[in-house]
Design a protein around this motif. Structure first.
Motif, short mmCIF file in Angstrom:
data_model
loop_
_atom_site.label_atom_id
_atom_site.label_comp_id
_atom_site.label_asym_id
_atom_site.label_seq_id
_atom_site.Cartn_x
_atom_site.Cartn_y
_atom_site.Cartn_z
N THR A 47 0.78 -1.09 0.17
CA THR A 47 -0.11 0.28 -0.17
C THR A 47 0.88 1.05 0.17
O THR A 47 1.65 1.42 0.98
N VAL A 49 0.74 5.46 -0.59
CA VAL A 49 0.24 6.64 -0.61
C VAL A 49 0.69 7.67 -1.32
O VAL A 49 1.62 8.13 -0.97
N THR A 102 -4.70 6.10 -2.86
CA THR A 102 -4.13 4.97 -2.30
C THR A 102 -3.77 4.03 -3.53
O THR A 102 -4.57 3.81 -4.38
N ASP A 104 -2.22 0.41 -4.69
CA ASP A 104 -1.84 -0.88 -4.57
C ASP A 104 -0.42 -1.14 -5.41
O ASP A 104 -0.78 -1.22 -6.71
N ASN A 125 -6.64 3.75 -6.15
CA ASN A 125 -8.05 3.51 -5.67
C ASN A 125 -8.86 2.45 -6.20
O ASN A 125 -10.11 2.71 -6.40
#
Length: 152
Positions: A47, A49, A102, A104, A125
């Motif tokens: 993850t 940001v 966000t 991945d 997202n």
């Protein structure tokens, strides 16, 4: 005016050396330290940001933060292998990633910089963004192709 054969050969060799030196300088100026990736090593998905997205030449970069194993938030920079032109063909634009998004992210780490990587698979997202031509087949994480950035 006549030029001796030895002087002619020396001049041609000098021009060749200067051309090669200029080519090397251009190559290093373009890639800098981002050239040394552990290509076969994949990490993720993690993850991430985003704090900023620089959609510019030669290669776009995503700055952001990753929480490490100890829970500490660390700053990171993720480069994209494609140029902005190549990414536009895949549906990207300068607002594809915004501060606070966000991600991945699956990436290959840099050889020596511990907080730098090159993106192999990006989901922003919850929306998959293809990086390379043909990446549509990488939309799901069950795709068996290692190039899709799936850690297996």
């Amino acid at each position: 005016m006549t030029i001796s054969m030895n002087r002619f050969v020396v001049c041609i060799a000098a021009v060749g050396v200067l051309l090669l030196a200029g080519l090397n300088a251009a190559t290093f100026a373009h890639h800098g330290g981002f050239v040394n990736w552990q290509q076969e090593s994949l990490i993720g998905p993690v993850t991430f940001v985003a704090t900023s997205f620089a959609f510019r030449f030669p290669h776009p970069q995503i700055s952001g933060e990753i929480r490490d194993e100890t829970g500490q938030v660390r700053p990171w920079v993720i480069a994209l292998r494609q140029t902005p032109t190549g990414l536009r063909a895949q549906g990207w634009n300068r607002t594809s990633i915004k501060s606070g998004d966000t991600l991945d992210l699956t990436y290959s780490p840099h050889v020596s910089a511990e907080n730098v990587g090159i993106a192999r698979r990006v989901v922003v997202n919850g929306e998959f963004l293809p990086i390379e031509p043909g990446d549509e087949e990488c939309r799901t994480t069950t795709t068996p192709y290692r190039r899709c950035g799936d850690v297996q």
